[in-house]
Motif scaffolding. Structure first.
Motif: not given
Length: 232
Positions: A207-223
């Motif tokens: 599904g593309g790189i963004l499909d692999r990191i979509d959940s990380l885009t929202s969680t990493l900044p909060l952590v």
């Protein structure tokens, strides 16, 4: 760029500018300095990201807003991609194991949701955005991340079970999982609106790189925001 319907040349320019912005902001925010000092200059980017994912995206998903024009695509791309990129560098400077734990927790959420949804899924979570996701799968993701987080905490400090922190950790892990699901749904919505099956072609079948990191885009900044708050 593809989700914003950019042409091939525009996508390349967008990618180069995004990488340059990430490098520049990393230096300006203090990530290029002494790793022992908290990069307080990054807090604004984290706060913007947190506001976007916690206050804007839930309404975006409910009302199914669309990216309107190049300016909105560039702006949303900056908010979605730059903070997690900076957070990766920040969390790695705090501890590579911390960064790995966050990535692993997101993977645990995805795997738990998949198998729980396959086994028990009945009620659709967001049928118009991602028909395969169910409330039962989301519940399985929460339980899986809670178990993973508690085991990780106990492994790092056996005394953890005797402190009140274990009670605080569970709702934090549940919130972390919810935000990871929101990130997944947001990218799925943009793909559906753009008429794309995959967000890119660099990872065929994924599904593309963004499909692999979509959940990380929202969680990493909060952590990253939490790590910065604890450091200060």
């Amino acid at each position: 760029g593809g989700l914003g319907r950019f042409a091939g040349a525009q996508r390349a320019v967008y990618a180069v500018l995004m990488g340059a912005a990430c490098l520049l902001l990393g230096v300006v925010s203090g990530l290029a300095g002494d790793a022992r000092q908290a990069p307080v200059g990054i807090v604004g980017f984290y706060a913007l990201s947190a506001a976007f994912w916690l206050a804007v995206v839930p309404f975006w998903l409910k009302r199914k807003w669309r990216l309107q024009g190049n300016a909105s695509t560039v702006l949303v791309g900056l908010i979605v991609l730059l903070p997690p990129a900076l957070a990766m560098a920040h969390l790695r400077s705090v501890s590579p194991l911390l960064l790995l734990a966050v990535i692993a927790a997101v993977s645990v959420a995805d795997i738990s949701a998949y198998f729980t949804g396959r086994a028990f899924g009945r009620r659709k979570l967001a049928p118009e955005i991602s028909p395969g996701k169910t409330w039962e799968g989301a519940g399985g993701a929460v339980v899986g991340v809670m178990i993973f987080g508690v085991l990780l905490a106990l492994g790092s400090s056996p005394e953890f079970a005797r402190t009140p922190l274990v009670v605080v950790l569970l709702p934090l892990l549940a919130g972390f999982t919810a935000v990871s699901i929101v990130g997944d749904l947001f990218e799925s919505l943009l793909k559906r609106q753009a008429g794309l099956k995959d967000s890119g072609t660099l990872l065929p079948g994924h599904g593309g790189i963004l499909d692999r990191i979509d959940s990380l885009t929202s969680t990493l900044p909060l952590v990253g925001l939490a790590a910065l708050w604890l450091a200060i």
